[in-house]
Write a protein that holds these residues in place. Structure first.
Motif, PDB file in Angstrom:
ATOM      1  N   ARG A 202       0.848  -1.196   0.000  1.00  0.00           N
ATOM      2  CA  ARG A 202       0.000   0.000   0.000  1.00  0.00           C
ATOM      3  C   ARG A 202       0.875   1.234   0.000  1.00  0.00           C
ATOM      4  O   ARG A 202       1.939   1.273   0.603  1.00  0.00           O
ATOM      5  N   GLU A 203       0.352   2.292  -0.640  1.00  0.00           N
ATOM      6  CA  GLU A 203       1.122   3.527  -0.738  1.00  0.00           C
ATOM      7  C   GLU A 203       1.222   4.176   0.623  1.00  0.00           C
ATOM      8  O   GLU A 203       0.232   4.319   1.330  1.00  0.00           O
ATOM      9  N   ARG A 204       2.441   4.587   0.992  1.00  0.00           N
ATOM     10  CA  ARG A 204       2.621   5.209   2.308  1.00  0.00           C
ATOM     11  C   ARG A 204       2.673   6.722   2.185  1.00  0.00           C
ATOM     12  O   ARG A 204       1.871   7.434   2.762  1.00  0.00           O
ATOM     13  N   ILE A 205       3.691   7.206   1.493  1.00  0.00           N
ATOM     14  CA  ILE A 205       3.729   8.649   1.266  1.00  0.00           C
ATOM     15  C   ILE A 205       4.118   8.896  -0.179  1.00  0.00           C
ATOM     16  O   ILE A 205       4.604   8.006  -0.869  1.00  0.00           O
ATOM     17  N   ARG A 206       3.920  10.126  -0.584  1.00  0.00           N
ATOM     18  CA  ARG A 206       4.216  10.545  -1.943  1.00  0.00           C
ATOM     19  C   ARG A 206       4.726  11.963  -1.838  1.00  0.00           C
ATOM     20  O   ARG A 206       4.105  12.812  -1.215  1.00  0.00           O
ATOM     21  N   PHE A 207       5.887  12.227  -2.400  1.00  0.00           N
ATOM     22  CA  PHE A 207       6.379  13.602  -2.342  1.00  0.00           C
ATOM     23  C   PHE A 207       7.025  13.968  -3.665  1.00  0.00           C
ATOM     24  O   PHE A 207       7.365  13.131  -4.483  1.00  0.00           O
ATOM     25  N   GLY A 208       7.184  15.256  -3.864  1.00  0.00           N
ATOM     26  CA  GLY A 208       7.791  15.764  -5.084  1.00  0.00           C
ATOM     27  C   GLY A 208       6.775  16.496  -5.930  1.00  0.00           C
ATOM     28  O   GLY A 208       5.608  16.109  -6.028  1.00  0.00           O
ATOM     29  N   ALA A 209       7.230  17.566  -6.553  1.00  0.00           N
ATOM     30  CA  ALA A 209       6.388  18.332  -7.473  1.00  0.00           C
ATOM     31  C   ALA A 209       7.320  18.975  -8.475  1.00  0.00           C
ATOM     32  O   ALA A 209       8.501  19.177  -8.188  1.00  0.00           O
ATOM     33  N   ARG A 210       6.777  19.302  -9.640  1.00  0.00           N
ATOM     34  CA  ARG A 210       7.658  19.817 -10.680  1.00  0.00           C
ATOM     35  C   ARG A 210       8.177  21.189 -10.293  1.00  0.00           C
ATOM     36  O   ARG A 210       7.417  22.069  -9.928  1.00  0.00           O
ATOM     37  N   GLY A 211       9.467  21.345 -10.398  1.00  0.00           N
ATOM     38  CA  GLY A 211      10.069  22.639 -10.083  1.00  0.00           C
ATOM     39  C   GLY A 211      11.523  22.607 -10.473  1.00  0.00           C
ATOM     40  O   GLY A 211      12.075  21.540 -10.740  1.00  0.00           O
ATOM     41  N   ASP A 212      12.158  23.757 -10.504  1.00  0.00           N
ATOM     42  CA  ASP A 212      13.539  23.765 -10.969  1.00  0.00           C
ATOM     43  C   ASP A 212      14.536  24.093  -9.862  1.00  0.00           C
ATOM     44  O   ASP A 212      15.701  24.350 -10.126  1.00  0.00           O
ATOM     45  N   SER A 213      14.096  24.118  -8.603  1.00  0.00           N
ATOM     46  CA  SER A 213      15.048  24.386  -7.520  1.00  0.00           C
ATOM     47  C   SER A 213      14.419  23.937  -6.214  1.00  0.00           C
ATOM     48  O   SER A 213      13.240  23.541  -6.178  1.00  0.00           O
ATOM     49  N   GLY A 214      15.213  23.988  -5.169  1.00  0.00           N
ATOM     50  CA  GLY A 214      14.691  23.597  -3.864  1.00  0.00           C
ATOM     51  C   GLY A 214      14.189  22.184  -3.894  1.00  0.00           C
ATOM     52  O   GLY A 214      14.858  21.274  -4.400  1.00  0.00           O
ATOM     53  N   SER A 215      12.995  21.989  -3.402  1.00  0.00           N
ATOM     54  CA  SER A 215      12.456  20.631  -3.340  1.00  0.00           C
ATOM     55  C   SER A 215      11.771  20.238  -4.643  1.00  0.00           C
ATOM     56  O   SER A 215      11.224  19.139  -4.743  1.00  0.00           O
ATOM     57  N   GLY A 216      11.780  21.129  -5.658  1.00  0.00           N
ATOM     58  CA  GLY A 216      11.138  20.783  -6.924  1.00  0.00           C
ATOM     59  C   GLY A 216      11.959  19.777  -7.707  1.00  0.00           C
ATOM     60  O   GLY A 216      13.192  19.776  -7.651  1.00  0.00           O
ATOM     61  N   LEU A 217      11.297  18.921  -8.429  1.00  0.00           N
ATOM     62  CA  LEU A 217      11.968  17.917  -9.248  1.00  0.00           C
ATOM     63  C   LEU A 217      11.538  18.094 -10.698  1.00  0.00           C
ATOM     64  O   LEU A 217      10.404  18.485 -10.970  1.00  0.00           O
ATOM     65  N   ASN A 218      12.451  17.802 -11.624  1.00  0.00           N
ATOM     66  CA  ASN A 218      12.148  17.868 -13.047  1.00  0.00           C
ATOM     67  C   ASN A 218      12.601  16.555 -13.683  1.00  0.00           C
ATOM     68  O   ASN A 218      13.757  16.390 -14.012  1.00  0.00           O
ATOM     69  N   PHE A 219      11.670  15.625 -13.785  1.00  0.00           N
ATOM     70  CA  PHE A 219      11.947  14.290 -14.311  1.00  0.00           C
ATOM     71  C   PHE A 219      13.008  13.555 -13.497  1.00  0.00           C
ATOM     72  O   PHE A 219      14.122  13.330 -13.963  1.00  0.00           O
ATOM     73  N   PRO A 220      12.673  13.175 -12.277  1.00  0.00           N
ATOM     74  CA  PRO A 220      13.592  12.331 -11.519  1.00  0.00           C
ATOM     75  C   PRO A 220      13.634  10.939 -12.122  1.00  0.00           C
ATOM     76  O   PRO A 220      12.595  10.335 -12.380  1.00  0.00           O
ATOM     77  N   THR A 221      14.817  10.418 -12.412  1.00  0.00           N
ATOM     78  CA  THR A 221      14.889   9.145 -13.129  1.00  0.00           C
ATOM     79  C   THR A 221      15.350   7.979 -12.275  1.00  0.00           C
ATOM     80  O   THR A 221      15.121   6.832 -12.643  1.00  0.00           O
ATOM     81  N   ALA A 222      16.022   8.253 -11.133  1.00  0.00           N
ATOM     82  CA  ALA A 222      16.538   7.124 -10.362  1.00  0.00           C
ATOM     83  C   ALA A 222      16.648   7.536  -8.906  1.00  0.00           C
ATOM     84  O   ALA A 222      16.612   8.727  -8.575  1.00  0.00           O
ATOM     85  N   ILE A 223      16.800   6.528  -8.049  1.00  0.00           N
ATOM     86  CA  ILE A 223      16.852   6.800  -6.617  1.00  0.00           C
ATOM     87  C   ILE A 223      17.742   5.765  -5.954  1.00  0.00           C
ATOM     88  O   ILE A 223      17.835   4.621  -6.417  1.00  0.00           O
ATOM     89  N   ALA A 224      18.456   6.181  -4.910  1.00  0.00           N
ATOM     90  CA  ALA A 224      19.274   5.229  -4.142  1.00  0.00           C
ATOM     91  C   ALA A 224      19.140   5.610  -2.674  1.00  0.00           C
ATOM     92  O   ALA A 224      18.859   6.759  -2.331  1.00  0.00           O
ATOM     93  N   ALA A 225      19.342   4.633  -1.801  1.00  0.00           N
ATOM     94  CA  ALA A 225      19.224   4.881  -0.370  1.00  0.00           C
ATOM     95  C   ALA A 225      20.585   4.703   0.269  1.00  0.00           C
ATOM     96  O   ALA A 225      21.293   3.737  -0.021  1.00  0.00           O
ATOM     97  N   SER A 226      20.924   5.627   1.164  1.00  0.00           N
ATOM     98  CA  SER A 226      22.183   5.456   1.886  1.00  0.00           C
ATOM     99  C   SER A 226      21.899   4.721   3.187  1.00  0.00           C
ATOM    100  O   SER A 226      20.747   4.524   3.576  1.00  0.00           O
ATOM    101  N   THR A 227      22.963   4.347   3.890  1.00  0.00           N
ATOM    102  CA  THR A 227      22.792   3.504   5.078  1.00  0.00           C
ATOM    103  C   THR A 227      22.054   4.234   6.193  1.00  0.00           C
ATOM    104  O   THR A 227      21.431   3.603   7.032  1.00  0.00           O
TER     105      THR A 227
END
Lengths: 345, 600
Positions: A202-227
């Motif tokens: 089940r979906e827990r949270i959802r974040f991100g919105a289109r933008g060109d700075s700060g917390s805005g994202l423009n086509f995020p293509t990949a993700i990795a998690a650190s320890t």
């Protein structure tokens, strides 16, 4: 003398039997002049190790017996001739215990590869043929998660082979996956969002919105998690890597657009090593760029080409133990590098 | 300062172009998206593809030289195969890979996932026909000009790049959607009637015959499978069957297999007649459902890899629509198709030669075979078949992989080896049906609508049982039939078949039944066929007996005994001897009756 020749025969027979039981040879050692980065005379940090597929999966020449059998049974030799494994356009990769899991969206395949033994086993879902498998991640209990962009969902494959879909209707075109803090984080570039799913799907949270700075994202293509649970998102068309907490709080970013010195042209995928360094593939510059945990540029590995240690449009990156796996998508292969110093800071 | 200079230069460039430009297109990837322009973020729109110089000058990002690479390959590619994606094409591919934009869309053709053998090793099955068949139009290569390919004219919107290579930007302008307002997709010029494709690809018969597909105004739109916004077959032209991106696994950028793609229209949907019904019949040329077949467009007598006629007995046999029909060249000269059942022969378009008809001198060949190569009576290749049998001889003559034995007796088959039909019907053969030329028997009784010097077609006997030749309104041609051997009418081959109009309807199409069972037939057919219930095929071969297989004395009149029914006489003799017109002598044992030198 008779006894000795019998012994020799026995020894020869044993040798033949043993040889026929032998496993595939281990990966060949890298050539002595294998490319390394930084180039000599600097101390090497990354060294080219090998590729997949390699010569161990080369097409076999038929033996005399095989050819005789073909003549007797009337098998057309051109039909029977076996050819090597062909990756159409491999894209996503995740490290596993003996190698990696690879996705091929144009070949519509997901492969589990044991690189040390040169075995590749396709992952097949009986009721879900792959449409466009873009990324893959391994779950904590050995299950596989495959982001199928064409199906708009993540497919969960149990170790026994059962498949189920996660996020149908909630995702548009998922292309990146990472595990963190018990949740599966999925990036959805057309929606410029990161969506987290719990173990129940089940979906827990959802974040991100289109933008060109700060917390805005423009086509995020990949993700990795650190320890420590931080998520690093490749914000491709903002030419940066953005850091978020597992709760979706923006923590900062690094990277800039450019053609040198660690600047991004077309960042594609990201992996992190045990020391917290980020390895990001760049399809414009045909390199893998390494950043320190603080986000400072350290090293660029690779270059344009089709030989050892060069890429044409590199895609997925993954780190398993000492090995760095880079998917060289338009050269139809995966390149393997060794991280010297174990990836520790 | 540098930033300001860059943005000023870009502004100047944009004004020079004088178009609405990339701002209003999908390639405006700025976070503000398409819409009103903010002048201070102008350079932000270009940076997604035109990555600026920058960075701290550390590290080495310079590209290294290229080395060898597995290229696109096709058996009919004339140019040097393309290298890796280069130049501007790389920029396109860096987004059009499924992440930021959808990559090459996958077509309906399925690619089989490779299976494994029990030990878990990857089973090394045959890769895609052994070549790196990418499913998109090849790019990043310098195209070689040939009679089938020309360089685009200098003033044309289609251009090769600075190094003479064909790249994505040859057909697409990523900055503007105005080159082709109807087609969209950033094309440099409209592709109505495939003018874009035909800028470089030369297909002379397409406009000179002209092909029925080039001229057809039949409706063919999105719901029927069109991938363009155009709504007729002529306006779709090449795009009706081919697609530049996302083609199926078969070659030549077809949307689907080379026969399945025809079925988009020729299954009762766009074209007048439904061929899928014929292909579904029990006896057919199995063009559907057997893909991928071993058909290759470059096949021919000289091709070692894809020899046709096949030279190896173990080679796969195949048939596709394109083995007999060339969709680029096929045309009709408007001749009538109506034929009456059971009557005079079907001779399509005979004598109806219209002015300017490209096949004017080959009146024996239907226009549906235009542009198709064949094997002539001497076994050599002809680039344009002149006679219908030349198309059939590609597979039914010298092929080494013809089935050696007919089907079993229980399926109504015969026990005669499948002979080389080219030699069997050769004009030097012992006895033959007049397919390659007039027959050698000057006195054949009871011919209907024919004379002893007539020439017949393969399709006079091998045709659809629901086609015009049999009085139906289905499609003409040997696509499928309910009768064995793809026959147009019934021909029973079982012993003890009661004779009737129906039992041997195929033979009675040309051989008058009344004459056959009268005195004037020259042989007691009445006693043998009607009373003893012996089928025609027990004694007669359907095609011919070649000079290698028989001799004039024993095999005149197409005599070639079916050896599962005809047994040697008690003296061990099994032969027929012709002793002149209407006279002969037989020795054999049939139906427990002995003939020892019996004469008629």
């Amino acid at each position: 003398m008779f006894q000795r020749s019998r012994q020799r025969v026995r020894a020869a027979a044993a040798a033949v039997l043993l040889a026929s039981c032998a496993h595939a040879p281990p990966p060949p050692p890298p050539p002595p002049d294998a490319p390394a980065w930084p180039p000599p005379p600097e101390i090497a940090r990354i060294r080219f190790e090998g590729t997949f597929p390699d010569a161990r999966i080369a097409p076999e020449k038929p033996s005399i017996w095989q050819r005789a059998l073909e003549v007797i049974l009337g098998i057309d030799p051109a039909e029977a001739r076996r050819e090597g494994l062909y990756l159409h356009r491999p894209f996503g990769i995740a490290a596993s215990d003996r190698g990696f899991v690879l996705t091929d969206p144009d070949g519509r395949a997901v492969l589990k590869v044991d690189w040390l033994a040169a075995k590749a086993v396709p992952v097949v879902c009986a009721d879900h043929p792959w449409e466009m498998p873009m990324a893959v991640a391994l779950g904590p209990s050995g299950e596989l998660y495959v982001a199928d962009g064409g199906a708009g969902a993540v497919v969960r494959v149990e170790p026994g082979g059962a498949c189920s879909l996660i996020g149908t209707g909630a995702l548009e075109r998922p292309t990146g996956l990472a595990f963190s803090s018990g949740s599966l984080f999925v990036v959805d570039p057309p929606r410029h969002q990161v969506v987290a799913f719990g173990p129940d799907g089940r979906e827990r949270i959802r974040f991100g919105a289109r933008g060109d700075s700060g917390s805005g994202l423009n086509f995020p293509t990949a993700i990795a998690a650190s320890t420590d649970g931080t998520l690093l998102v490749v914000d491709a068309l903002n030419f940066r890597v953005a850091r978020f907490s597992a709760q979706g709080e923006f923590l900062g970013a690094f990277g800039t657009a450019g053609d040198g010195g660690g600047a991004f042209g077309r960042p594609k995928a990201i992996a992190m090593d045990a020391g917290g360094k980020a390895y990001i593939s760049d399809a414009h510059h045909d390199v893998v760029i390494i950043f320190s945990p603080a986000g400072d540029f350290e090293l660029a590995v690779g270059g344009s080409g089709a030989g050892a240690g060069t890429f044409t449009l590199p895609a997925g990156v993954a780190i398993g133990g000492d090995f760095l796996y880079v998917v060289d998508s338009y050269n139809h292969r995966v390149e393997v590098f060794r991280i010297l110093g174990g990836g520790k800071p | 300062m540098r930033w300001l200079l860059a943005s000023l230069l870009l502004l100047a460039a944009r004004m020079a172009l004088g178009q609405a430009g990339v701002m209003a297109t999908k390639h405006n990837l700025s976070a503000s998206g398409p819409g009103p322009i903010k002048s201070e973020v102008e350079s932000q729109v270009c940076v997604f593809c035109h990555v600026p110089h920058g960075g701290r000058g550390l590290g080495n990002n310079r590209p290294l030289s290229a080395t060898s690479y597995q290229p696109y390959a096709s058996s009919t590619l004339v140019s040097q195969p393309p290298d890796r994606p280069s130049g501007s094409t790389r920029i396109c591919l860096s987004c059009h890979d499924g992440t930021i934009a959808v990559g090459r869309t996958l077509a309906s053709g399925q690619i089989p996932v490779q299976g494994t053998d029990p030990t878990g090793r990857l089973s090394l099955g045959r890769s895609n026909l052994g070549t790196d068949l990418r499913k998109s139009h090849p790019v990043s290569f310098v195209p070689a000009t040939s009679p089938r390919f020309r360089a685009p004219p200098a003033s044309d919107p289609v251009k090769l790049d600075g190094q003479g290579r064909l790249e994505c930007i040859s057909c697409h302008d990523p900055h503007s959607n105005e080159g082709a307002p109807v087609d969209g997709k950033f094309l440099v010029k409209p592709n109505r009637a495939s003018t874009l494709c035909l800028t470089c690809h030369v297909e002379p018969a397409w406009t000179s015959n002209p092909s029925v597909h080039q001229a057809s105004t039949a409706t063919y739109d999105g719901p029927l499978g069109a991938t363009t916004p155009y709504k007729t077959v002529a306006d779709n032209a090449c795009s009706a069957c081919h697609t530049s991106h996302g083609a199926a696994t078969t070659a030549r950028l077809l949307k689907d297999g080379p026969s399945k793609v025809c079925m988009q229209c020729h299954s009762g949907k766009v074209a007048q007649r439904d061929l899928s019904a014929d292909f579904a019949k029990p006896y057919s040329h199995p063009a559907l459902g057997h893909e991928p077949s071993s058909h290759d467009a470059a096949e021919g007598p000289g091709n070692e890899l894809d020899a046709l006629p096949e030279t190896r007995a173990t080679a796969r046999r195949h048939v596709e629509c394109v083995d007999c029909h060339n969709p680029h060249a096929v045309y009709s000269n408007g001749a009538s198709r109506r034929r009456l059942p059971g009557s005079a022969r079907s001779r399509p378009e005979s004598g109806l030669v219209l002015e300017g008809d490209p096949l004017a001198q080959g009146a024996r060949l239907s226009r549906s075979f235009a542009g198709v190569w064949g094997i002539d009576r001497n076994g050599s290749k002809v680039d344009q078949a002149q006679y219908e049998y030349e198309v059939c001889f590609k597979c039914h003559a010298d092929s080494a992989n013809r089935p050696l034995r007919g089907p079993s007796r229980s399926q109504g088959g015969l026990r005669r080896p499948s002979s080389n039909l080219r030699l069997a019907t050769d004009l030097g053969a012992v006895s033959y049906h007049p397919i390659q030329g007039p027959g050698r028997n000057p006195g054949v009784p009871g011919l209907i609508g024919l004379t002893e010097t007539s020439v017949i077609y393969c399709t006079d006997c091998h045709n659809s049982d629901t086609g015009p030749g049999n009085g139906g309104d289905g499609p003409a041609g040997p696509h499928g039939s309910s009768f064995p051997y793809l026959l147009e009418r019934n021909l029973a081959t079982d012993d003890f078949t009661p004779e009737s109009e129906e039992a041997y309807a195929l033979c009675y199409k040309c051989h008058d039944r009344g004459v056959l069972y009268s005195e004037s037939s020259g042989f007691p057919h009445l006693a043998h066929v009607q009373r003893a219930r012996t089928p025609c095929t027990v004694c007669h071969d359907s095609h011919g007996v070649s000079a290698l297989e028989g001799n004039p004395a024993s095999n005149a009149h197409l005599i070639n005994f079916d050896l599962t029914i005809v047994q040697p006489s008690s003296g061990g003799q099994l032969n027929y001897t012709s002793m002149g017109p209407r006279r002969g002598m037989c020795s054999m044992r049939c139906h427990f009756v002995e003939h020892k030198g019996t004469m008629y």
